[in-house]
Design a protein around this motif. Structure first.
Motif, PDB file in Angstrom:
ATOM      1  N   ARG A  30       0.990  -1.334   0.038  1.00 35.53           N
ATOM      2  CA  ARG A  30      -0.017   0.037  -0.092  1.00 35.53           C
ATOM      3  C   ARG A  30       0.969   1.406  -0.030  1.00 35.53           C
ATOM      4  O   ARG A  30       0.466   2.396  -0.616  1.00 35.53           O
ATOM      5  CB  ARG A  30      -0.817  -0.102   1.174  1.00 35.53           C
ATOM      6  CG  ARG A  30      -2.119  -1.020   0.933  1.00 35.53           C
ATOM      7  CD  ARG A  30      -3.189  -0.540   2.126  1.00 35.53           C
ATOM      8  NE  ARG A  30      -2.750  -1.166   3.651  1.00 35.53           N
ATOM      9  CZ  ARG A  30      -2.990  -2.266   4.003  1.00 35.53           C
ATOM     10  NH1 ARG A  30      -3.520  -3.178   3.258  1.00 35.53           N
ATOM     11  NH2 ARG A  30      -2.634  -2.712   5.163  1.00 35.53           N
ATOM     12  N   ALA A  31       2.145   1.207   0.538  1.00 37.76           N
ATOM     13  CA  ALA A  31       2.900   2.246   0.881  1.00 37.76           C
ATOM     14  C   ALA A  31       3.795   2.274  -0.600  1.00 37.76           C
ATOM     15  O   ALA A  31       4.810   3.223  -0.724  1.00 37.76           O
ATOM     16  CB  ALA A  31       3.771   2.171   1.789  1.00 37.76           C
ATOM     17  N   GLY A  32       3.454   1.557  -1.699  1.00 40.29           N
ATOM     18  CA  GLY A  32       4.465   1.710  -2.797  1.00 40.29           C
ATOM     19  C   GLY A  32       5.511   0.681  -2.930  1.00 40.29           C
ATOM     20  O   GLY A  32       6.146   0.661  -3.939  1.00 40.29           O
ATOM     21  N   GLY A  33       5.717  -0.077  -2.020  1.00 41.70           N
ATOM     22  CA  GLY A  33       6.820  -1.052  -2.036  1.00 41.70           C
ATOM     23  C   GLY A  33       6.697  -2.367  -2.656  1.00 41.70           C
ATOM     24  O   GLY A  33       5.504  -2.735  -3.027  1.00 41.70           O
ATOM     25  N   ARG A  34       7.478  -3.089  -3.007  1.00 42.30           N
ATOM     26  CA  ARG A  34       7.353  -4.395  -3.326  1.00 42.30           C
ATOM     27  C   ARG A  34       7.774  -5.467  -2.394  1.00 42.30           C
ATOM     28  O   ARG A  34       8.551  -5.221  -1.592  1.00 42.30           O
ATOM     29  CB  ARG A  34       8.320  -4.639  -4.758  1.00 42.30           C
ATOM     30  CG  ARG A  34       7.846  -3.498  -5.782  1.00 42.30           C
ATOM     31  CD  ARG A  34       8.856  -3.894  -7.049  1.00 42.30           C
ATOM     32  NE  ARG A  34       8.881  -4.939  -7.506  1.00 42.30           N
ATOM     33  CZ  ARG A  34      10.003  -5.668  -7.919  1.00 42.30           C
ATOM     34  NH1 ARG A  34      11.307  -5.105  -7.703  1.00 42.30           N
ATOM     35  NH2 ARG A  34      10.038  -6.984  -8.406  1.00 42.30           N
ATOM     36  N   ILE A  35       7.040  -6.622  -2.560  1.00 39.64           N
ATOM     37  CA  ILE A  35       7.591  -7.802  -1.730  1.00 39.64           C
ATOM     38  C   ILE A  35       7.694  -9.128  -2.548  1.00 39.64           C
ATOM     39  O   ILE A  35       7.699  -9.054  -3.858  1.00 39.64           O
ATOM     40  CB  ILE A  35       6.485  -8.152  -0.867  1.00 39.64           C
ATOM     41  CG1 ILE A  35       5.179  -8.653  -1.664  1.00 39.64           C
ATOM     42  CG2 ILE A  35       5.891  -6.710   0.116  1.00 39.64           C
ATOM     43  CD1 ILE A  35       4.144  -9.427  -0.806  1.00 39.64           C
ATOM     44  N   ALA A  36       8.667  -9.987  -1.838  1.00 41.64           N
ATOM     45  CA  ALA A  36       8.860 -11.157  -2.565  1.00 41.64           C
ATOM     46  C   ALA A  36       8.914 -12.353  -1.605  1.00 41.64           C
ATOM     47  O   ALA A  36       9.329 -12.170  -0.385  1.00 41.64           O
ATOM     48  CB  ALA A  36      10.249 -11.131  -3.087  1.00 41.64           C
ATOM     49  N   LEU A  37       8.748 -13.735  -1.918  1.00 39.32           N
ATOM     50  CA  LEU A  37       8.958 -14.745  -1.197  1.00 39.32           C
ATOM     51  C   LEU A  37      10.055 -15.518  -1.663  1.00 39.32           C
ATOM     52  O   LEU A  37      10.565 -15.373  -2.745  1.00 39.32           O
ATOM     53  CB  LEU A  37       7.681 -15.701  -1.414  1.00 39.32           C
ATOM     54  CG  LEU A  37       6.292 -15.437  -0.513  1.00 39.32           C
ATOM     55  CD1 LEU A  37       5.269 -16.445  -0.912  1.00 39.32           C
ATOM     56  CD2 LEU A  37       6.710 -15.690   1.000  1.00 39.32           C
ATOM     57  N   ALA A  38      10.685 -16.173  -0.848  1.00 35.52           N
ATOM     58  CA  ALA A  38      11.887 -16.908  -1.344  1.00 35.52           C
ATOM     59  C   ALA A  38      11.983 -18.255  -0.412  1.00 35.52           C
ATOM     60  O   ALA A  38      11.529 -18.475   0.496  1.00 35.52           O
ATOM     61  CB  ALA A  38      13.260 -16.098  -1.025  1.00 35.52           C
ATOM     62  N   ASP A  39      12.484 -19.391  -1.372  1.00 32.80           N
ATOM     63  CA  ASP A  39      12.728 -20.639  -0.543  1.00 32.80           C
ATOM     64  C   ASP A  39      14.007 -20.412   0.354  1.00 32.80           C
ATOM     65  O   ASP A  39      15.137 -20.259   0.076  1.00 32.80           O
ATOM     66  CB  ASP A  39      13.257 -21.491  -1.484  1.00 32.80           C
ATOM     67  CG  ASP A  39      13.568 -23.007  -0.968  1.00 32.80           C
ATOM     68  OD1 ASP A  39      13.459 -23.376   0.254  1.00 32.80           O
ATOM     69  OD2 ASP A  39      14.519 -23.673  -1.809  1.00 32.80           O
ATOM     70  N   GLY A  40      13.775 -20.436   1.725  1.00 29.44           N
ATOM     71  CA  GLY A  40      15.030 -20.152   2.743  1.00 29.44           C
ATOM     72  C   GLY A  40      15.445 -21.682   3.175  1.00 29.44           C
ATOM     73  O   GLY A  40      15.951 -21.375   4.414  1.00 29.44           O
ATOM     74  N   SER A  41      14.918 -22.484   2.431  1.00 34.78           N
ATOM     75  CA  SER A  41      15.442 -24.025   3.179  1.00 34.78           C
ATOM     76  C   SER A  41      16.728 -24.435   3.532  1.00 34.78           C
ATOM     77  O   SER A  41      17.329 -24.908   4.371  1.00 34.78           O
ATOM     78  CB  SER A  41      14.852 -25.094   2.282  1.00 34.78           C
ATOM     79  OG  SER A  41      15.291 -24.906   1.313  1.00 34.78           O
ATOM     80  N   ARG A  42      17.661 -23.607   2.594  1.00 35.05           N
ATOM     81  CA  ARG A  42      19.236 -23.731   2.716  1.00 35.05           C
ATOM     82  C   ARG A  42      19.496 -22.524   3.876  1.00 35.05           C
ATOM     83  O   ARG A  42      20.954 -22.784   4.304  1.00 35.05           O
ATOM     84  CB  ARG A  42      19.882 -23.409   1.297  1.00 35.05           C
ATOM     85  CG  ARG A  42      19.472 -24.574   0.582  1.00 35.05           C
ATOM     86  CD  ARG A  42      20.455 -24.400  -0.822  1.00 35.05           C
ATOM     87  NE  ARG A  42      19.926 -23.156  -1.618  1.00 35.05           N
ATOM     88  CZ  ARG A  42      20.190 -22.687  -2.694  1.00 35.05           C
ATOM     89  NH1 ARG A  42      21.474 -23.520  -3.196  1.00 35.05           N
ATOM     90  NH2 ARG A  42      19.942 -21.592  -3.195  1.00 35.05           N
ATOM     91  N   LEU A  43      18.980 -21.613   4.429  1.00 32.32           N
ATOM     92  CA  LEU A  43      19.267 -20.575   5.172  1.00 32.32           C
ATOM     93  C   LEU A  43      18.919 -20.853   6.654  1.00 32.32           C
ATOM     94  O   LEU A  43      19.405 -20.143   7.287  1.00 32.32           O
ATOM     95  CB  LEU A  43      18.810 -19.261   4.501  1.00 32.32           C
ATOM     96  CG  LEU A  43      18.996 -18.828   3.175  1.00 32.32           C
ATOM     97  CD1 LEU A  43      18.579 -17.533   2.872  1.00 32.32           C
ATOM     98  CD2 LEU A  43      20.411 -18.789   2.855  1.00 32.32           C
TER      99      LEU A  43
END
Length: 375
Positions: free
Chosen positions: A239-252
């Motif tokens: 809503r504030a104009g930013g972007r988001i992303a999901l990631a596979d963090g299984s190695r992290l």
């Protein structure tokens, strides 16, 4: 037969979407990351976590590639000696700051307020905030890799989903559905590109956010009363104009969310109503899930008993396609797939029951978590 063909086509389409998401659009941060030159504040909210905070904090202290790392821990009214454990593990490490939390004021839930206190009291020089839960154990390069992916993807918020550690039968039935649901039903590429707040997902176990973007979105103050504060924070960022992303963090990172069935049951019960929204919408979604994934093996068995091999074959095909989607999801996110995926219809049925229980408990105003009411 036409209904069966429609179910078969529906499961096939969803499984194909899972394959595309997992193979093409799911981000996978590099396990060995370049050194981060920014100041990064890792924020750890704790409430009665004496029994599990030690491996989490030790992993944070062992982070590599982030020379300007700051670790801020908030003891949120613990009564089990959590703060003493933190002091014993951290010793005199100058990177660690231990804060005493304040009880949430009216209009705030506990987790958002704990995160808000951490964010507002972190080192002002920190340009990245990384929220970590006590049940998460990070790999040595996890923070550096997550920050690197945050910047490489040019997003405001990155959610690297940990590998969920499963130990009990209940774990193996329910926990893999988390990754399966968003890989199957969420268009990851469109989510990153779209400005629609409704098209958002995130997991609060490990969440990395640009601090300026976090402030522009209102931070956790914008989601003060939301039980799914992680998802709602992602929506606030959009809503504030930013972007988001999901990631596979299984190695992290790895995460052991619940110790036993009562914890798992109550953990899902407190939040599933917020996931689906209106009870009618929840009813429609759960009914479709049951038709697509739980009904086929039952139909196959009934058709065999009735001497209808063509119907049995079609239903068995729908069942196997559903299992295939679960396998793809598990392999893409470091999860266990054999033989657990074969029980996918049971998993979906349990999810349906937990959803029903969530709405029932909410209607009776009996939802609590960590000794605090959530509605």
């Amino acid at each position: 037969m036409s209904i069966l063909l429609a179910l078969l086509a529906g499961v096939a389409a969803l499984t194909a979407h899972t394959v595309v998401n997992a193979g093409r659009w799911l981000r996978r941060p590099a396990a060995a990351a370049a050194e981060v030159t920014e100041t990064v504040a890792v924020l750890l909210p704790l409430r009665d976590e004496a029994a599990r905070v030690t491996p989490c904090l030790r992993a944070l202290l062992a982070q590599r590639g982030v020379p300007r790392l700051r670790i801020v821990v908030l003891d949120d009214g613990s009564t089990d000696g959590t703060a003493d454990v933190v002091r014993a593990v951290a010793g005199d490490d100058p990177r660690v700051t231990l804060l005493d939390g304040v009880a949430p004021p009216p209009g705030w839930l506990g987790k958002p307020y704990a995160c808000w206190q951490l964010a507002t009291r972190a080192d002002p020089a920190a340009t990245v905030l990384a929220f970590v839960d006590a049940d998460v154990v990070l790999a040595p390069d996890a923070v550096a890799a997550a920050v690197g992916e945050l910047r490489a993807a040019r997003v405001t918020l990155l959610s690297p989903y940990p590998r969920i550690v499963v130990a009990t039968v209940a774990d193996r039935l329910v926990q893999p559905l988390l990754q399966w649901l968003w890989l199957t039903f969420l268009p990851l590429r469109a989510m990153e590109r779209s400005a629609r707040p409704s098209l958002a997902a995130a997991g609060g176990q490990f969440l990395v956010v640009d601090r300026a973007g976090y402030a522009a979105a209102g931070g956790h103050a914008a989601v003060a009363d939301r039980i799914l504060e992680d998802v709602e924070l992602a929506r606030a960022v959009k809503r504030a104009g930013g972007r988001i992303a999901l990631a596979d963090g299984s190695r992290l990172a790895t995460c052991r969310m619940y110790d036993d069935w009562p914890q798992l049951r109550d953990g899902y019960t407190k939040s599933l109503w917020a996931t689906f929204g209106h009870p009618v919408a929840a009813g429609v979604v759960v009914t479709l899930l049951l038709l697509l994934y739980t009904a086929p093996p039952l139909v196959a068995l009934a058709a065999l008993a009735a001497g209808a091999p063509a119907v049995a074959a079609g239903a068995a095909g729908a069942y196997l396609l559903g299992v295939a989607g679960r396998v793809v999801s598990a392999r893409a996110t470091g999860g266990r797939w054999w033989p657990d995926a074969l029980a996918h219809p049971v998993s979906v049925a349990v999810l349906g029951w937990l959803t029903l229980r969530s709405y029932h408990q909410r209607k009776r105003r009996r939802l609590t978590w960590r000794g605090r009411p959530v509605v």
